[in-house]
Design an enzyme around this catalytic site. Sequence first.
Site, PDB file in Angstrom:
ATOM      1  N   THR A  44     104.662  59.871 -31.564  1.00  0.00           N
ATOM      2  CA  THR A  44     104.466  59.219 -30.608  1.00  0.00           C
ATOM      3  C   THR A  44     104.433  59.283 -29.290  1.00  0.00           C
ATOM      4  O   THR A  44     104.459  60.248 -29.356  1.00  0.00           O
ATOM      5  CB  THR A  44     105.802  58.180 -30.863  1.00  0.00           C
ATOM      6  OG1 THR A  44     105.645  57.103 -30.267  1.00  0.00           O
ATOM      7  CG2 THR A  44     107.120  59.045 -30.419  1.00  0.00           C
ATOM      8  N   SER A  88     104.893  63.481 -28.835  1.00  0.00           N
ATOM      9  CA  SER A  88     103.685  64.260 -28.860  1.00  0.00           C
ATOM     10  C   SER A  88     103.214  64.195 -27.702  1.00  0.00           C
ATOM     11  O   SER A  88     101.929  65.211 -27.784  1.00  0.00           O
ATOM     12  CB  SER A  88     102.694  64.087 -30.242  1.00  0.00           C
ATOM     13  OG  SER A  88     102.235  63.057 -29.649  1.00  0.00           O
ATOM     14  N   CYS A 113      95.773  62.140 -28.401  1.00  0.00           N
ATOM     15  CA  CYS A 113      96.783  63.129 -28.706  1.00  0.00           C
ATOM     16  C   CYS A 113      96.432  61.989 -30.312  1.00  0.00           C
ATOM     17  O   CYS A 113      96.340  60.964 -30.232  1.00  0.00           O
ATOM     18  CB  CYS A 113      98.544  62.474 -28.859  1.00  0.00           C
ATOM     19  SG  CYS A 113      99.736  62.966 -30.009  1.00  0.00           S
TER      20      CYS A 113
END
Length: 176
Positions: free
Chosen positions: A5, A129, A164
């Site tokens: 997340t 992340s 990401c």
Amino acid sequence: MMKATTICAVKRNGVTAIAGDGQVTMGESIILKGNAVKVKRIYDDKVVVGFAGSVSDAFTLSEKFEEMLQKYSGNLMRSAVELAEEWRKGSMMRNLEAMLIIADKDNLLIVSGNGNVIDPEEGVCAIGSGGNYALAAARALLENTDLSAKEIVLRAMKIAADLCVFTNHNFTVETV
């Protein structure tokens, strides 16, 4: 580093916005859900909390934090410090793998399981992340634009989601 997340927060002109993506990931390659809500209002809508890490651990911490807010009459800093202390010392809570960003009308804080309660510099922070991508983007936007806190977190989250693989474009944003 917490995976799965991204949560980003910006404080500007007396308004704090916290945004989170909706992706729940299992392991390194499976997306279980794309529309999870990881940013929510608590304590009679006076506090916003965003969480990264294990979903069940994050919910546990969020609930514990709300208990602390009740116990300390909404004092965000005191509640955060007490949560961090209990998290660090408590045998059941010690193994929880999550981080929180919390805000009320006056404060913006990061709370981690190793006992840290951090008041971020310049009113910008991010976890998860994609946190470093979102943080860099938010800092640049804060310094070089006149965008609102909400507009900055949304643009920063979009950049993080573009970079990401653990972050998607399904954002939840709350302001306080």
